[in-house]
Design a protein around this motif. Sequence first.
Motif, PDB file in Angstrom:
ATOM      1  N   GLN A 228      -5.529 -15.596 -27.816  1.00 17.76           N
ATOM      2  CA  GLN A 228      -6.137 -14.574 -26.952  1.00 17.76           C
ATOM      3  C   GLN A 228      -5.186 -13.405 -26.691  1.00 17.76           C
ATOM      4  O   GLN A 228      -5.509 -12.501 -25.931  1.00 17.76           O
ATOM      5  N   GLY A 229      -3.997 -13.444 -27.301  1.00 20.33           N
ATOM      6  CA  GLY A 229      -3.045 -12.358 -27.145  1.00 20.33           C
ATOM      7  C   GLY A 229      -2.140 -12.465 -25.932  1.00 20.33           C
ATOM      8  O   GLY A 229      -1.405 -11.519 -25.622  1.00 20.33           O
ATOM      9  N   ARG A 230      -2.167 -13.600 -25.238  1.00 17.23           N
ATOM     10  CA  ARG A 230      -1.300 -13.790 -24.077  1.00 17.23           C
ATOM     11  C   ARG A 230       0.085 -14.219 -24.541  1.00 17.23           C
ATOM     12  O   ARG A 230       0.222 -15.091 -25.400  1.00 17.23           O
ATOM     13  N   THR A 231       1.122 -13.628 -23.951  1.00 15.73           N
ATOM     14  CA  THR A 231       2.492 -14.052 -24.205  1.00 15.73           C
ATOM     15  C   THR A 231       2.880 -15.062 -23.139  1.00 15.73           C
ATOM     16  O   THR A 231       2.853 -14.746 -21.942  1.00 15.73           O
ATOM     17  N   VAL A 232       3.207 -16.266 -23.565  1.00 14.12           N
ATOM     18  CA  VAL A 232       3.486 -17.353 -22.633  1.00 14.12           C
ATOM     19  C   VAL A 232       4.707 -18.123 -23.107  1.00 14.12           C
ATOM     20  O   VAL A 232       5.034 -18.129 -24.297  1.00 14.12           O
ATOM     21  N   PRO A 233       5.418 -18.804 -22.193  1.00 10.46           N
ATOM     22  CA  PRO A 233       6.478 -19.702 -22.639  1.00 10.46           C
ATOM     23  C   PRO A 233       5.855 -20.908 -23.337  1.00 10.46           C
ATOM     24  O   PRO A 233       4.707 -21.279 -23.055  1.00 10.46           O
ATOM     25  N   ALA A 234       6.605 -21.523 -24.223  1.00 12.78           N
ATOM     26  CA  ALA A 234       6.080 -22.676 -24.963  1.00 12.78           C
ATOM     27  C   ALA A 234       5.728 -23.830 -24.036  1.00 12.78           C
ATOM     28  O   ALA A 234       4.944 -24.708 -24.415  1.00 12.78           O
ATOM     29  N   THR A 235       6.246 -23.826 -22.824  1.00 18.46           N
ATOM     30  CA  THR A 235       5.898 -24.868 -21.863  1.00 18.46           C
ATOM     31  C   THR A 235       4.413 -24.863 -21.520  1.00 18.46           C
ATOM     32  O   THR A 235       3.905 -25.838 -20.956  1.00 18.46           O
ATOM     33  N   GLU A 236       3.701 -23.789 -21.854  1.00 21.06           N
ATOM     34  CA  GLU A 236       2.257 -23.744 -21.607  1.00 21.06           C
ATOM     35  C   GLU A 236       1.465 -24.515 -22.655  1.00 21.06           C
ATOM     36  O   GLU A 236       0.286 -24.821 -22.438  1.00 21.06           O
TER      37      GLU A 236
ATOM     38  N   ASN B  39       1.569 -24.402 -35.007  1.00 22.94           N
ATOM     39  CA  ASN B  39       2.150 -23.126 -35.423  1.00 22.94           C
ATOM     40  C   ASN B  39       2.981 -22.517 -34.297  1.00 22.94           C
ATOM     41  O   ASN B  39       4.068 -21.974 -34.536  1.00 22.94           O
ATOM     42  N   LEU B  40       2.477 -22.597 -33.071  1.00 21.90           N
ATOM     43  CA  LEU B  40       3.223 -22.046 -31.939  1.00 21.90           C
ATOM     44  C   LEU B  40       4.459 -22.880 -31.636  1.00 21.90           C
ATOM     45  O   LEU B  40       5.493 -22.341 -31.194  1.00 21.90           O
ATOM     46  N   VAL B  41       4.390 -24.188 -31.849  1.00 23.07           N
ATOM     47  CA  VAL B  41       5.580 -25.028 -31.693  1.00 23.07           C
ATOM     48  C   VAL B  41       6.642 -24.600 -32.704  1.00 23.07           C
ATOM     49  O   VAL B  41       7.841 -24.496 -32.379  1.00 23.07           O
ATOM     50  N   HIS B  42       6.219 -24.331 -33.935  1.00 19.78           N
ATOM     51  CA  HIS B  42       7.150 -23.845 -34.963  1.00 19.78           C
ATOM     52  C   HIS B  42       7.775 -22.524 -34.530  1.00 19.78           C
ATOM     53  O   HIS B  42       8.982 -22.301 -34.718  1.00 19.78           O
TER      54      HIS B  42
END
Length: 251
Positions: free
Chosen positions: A139-147, A73-76
């Motif tokens: 967990q509500g963290r905003t991160v780049p997709a590289t994570e 889902n996050l990749v999308h």
Amino acid sequence: MTSTSTGIDRTSTGAGVRTFTDARRWAVIGAELTFEAVAGLDDAGYAAPSALPGWTRAHVAAHVAANAEALSNLVHWAATGEPTPMYASPEERAAGIERGRALPAARLTAWLRRSADALEASMDELTDGQWRHEVVTAQGRTVPATELPWMRSREVCVHAVDLATGVTFADLPGDFLVALCDDVAAKRAAAPGPAVTLRAGAIGAGWELPGEGEPVLVTGELHDITAYLTGRAAGPRAADGSPAPALGAWL
């Protein structure tokens, strides 16, 4: 196309740095170890206890499969810019694990592999620019997709051990173990707990857990230190021969 140049380097308090390319490699290794861990399990095998209190092997396998779909889902999200949360809600996340753990063995194993393969394929399609897009974790963290590859490698490598079918921390890549210790130690340092100084003597790596009381020196092999930090084992003993201090929850 697969990005091999996009990366996030973090200075390690142990013995190196963690890069994007490292995490992609560890995610593949961890997935293969997970597949090996469940190979041949029948319904009775899946129903046996895992290394996680209160969870069977089926719970762990369902959790790992659901995690692959959640990360997809996050990749999308990264690919399209359309906000797509990992899970609809904590309740739906738990319900998905319960549904998955009740599957017949063959279907659960197939879901585990299918979801992992789909995640890898979707990550392969991300461009360098898309890998830099920000997403929000469960967990509500905003991160780049590289994570995301690091999140996946941590999931599959640790839970391959939790399946309790023979994979141990000693079977995981040494550079992954160092990166994991960095990650866990940083989280533990920000939470209450005992003061501990950890030394993995064979590789000269060490971590400090600032906390209450005089620091207790704990030494051992890297895989033993990792198991202790992640709460998967009582761990090595302190330098004075006493039991290592008990640590609270990691995640």
